[in-house]
Design a protein around this motif. Sequence first.
Motif, PDB file in Angstrom:
ATOM      1  N   ARG A   1       1.663  -2.334  -0.251  1.00 38.47           N
ATOM      2  CA  ARG A   1       0.380  -3.269   0.530  1.00 38.47           C
ATOM      3  C   ARG A   1       1.062  -3.007   2.176  1.00 38.47           C
ATOM      4  NH1 ARG A   1       0.416  -8.797  -3.034  1.00 38.47           N
ATOM      5  NH2 ARG A   1       3.064  -7.963  -2.172  1.00 38.47           N
TER       6      ARG A   1
ATOM      7  N   SER B   1      -5.683  -0.696   3.728  1.00 37.61           N
ATOM      8  CA  SER B   1      -5.913  -1.159   2.177  1.00 37.61           C
ATOM      9  C   SER B   1      -5.972   0.124   0.820  1.00 37.61           C
ATOM     10  CB  SER B   1      -6.955  -2.038   2.173  1.00 37.61           C
ATOM     11  OG  SER B   1      -8.261  -1.614   1.666  1.00 37.61           O
TER      12      SER B   1
ATOM     13  N   THR C   1       4.961  -8.553  -7.259  1.00 38.03           N
ATOM     14  CA  THR C   1       4.376  -9.104  -6.049  1.00 38.03           C
ATOM     15  C   THR C   1       5.114  -9.001  -4.683  1.00 38.03           C
ATOM     16  OG1 THR C   1       2.555  -9.740  -4.416  1.00 38.03           O
ATOM     17  CG2 THR C   1       3.883 -11.172  -5.879  1.00 38.03           C
TER      18      THR C   1
END
Length: 201
Positions: A37, A42, A173
């Motif tokens: 990321r 993106s 994450t």
Amino acid sequence: MKKYFLILLFLQIISFSVFSQGVMLAGKVGTNISKIRSNRTSDFSYKPNLTFGVVLEAATNDLFSLQTECSYSMMSSKYEGTTVYLNYVDVPILAKFSTGKNNRFFFNFGPMVSVMTSAKEKGPINIIDGSFEPSENTNERNVSRYLNDSNFSMVFGVGAIVQNIMIDFRYTTGITDISRVNGEDLSISRFDITCSYALIF
């Protein structure tokens, strides 16, 4: 990042000194589907890779346990024809809530510290140096100097144990910026699917 290792080590010592009702040792192997990321774009794509390691779980009762692991994870992500390859040693410590005894379903979550072992990219665009400009060298190149040696993530997972087989599905994450380049903000997200053979004591 050293403080994160010390915190995790402290929690592991506490867990195995207090949670002594049952211990599980397992070897695991599976795949992770990872993506970089970026604050710049993106358009990175998810790519599958291999992950493997060992699992140690200490239970206080049939409902709750703490699980720690040491895993080697190969990750990659692609942008505009250039693939970034990142390899890490992962050390999570997870709170684990289970239902059942011999056959169990579970939910786990917790922090994870990862130490980078290698970082390379291959393709026509320079990515990790922050330029996103065409590269003179399209062959594989070492980019570890542009990245931090370690990073911090949060892990969320569900799974099941049937007899001695454990299946685990996770989403991880990244919390910290892995880039050393000013103005460049990179992190990693990934899905893991692993299968383990467990010995329960």
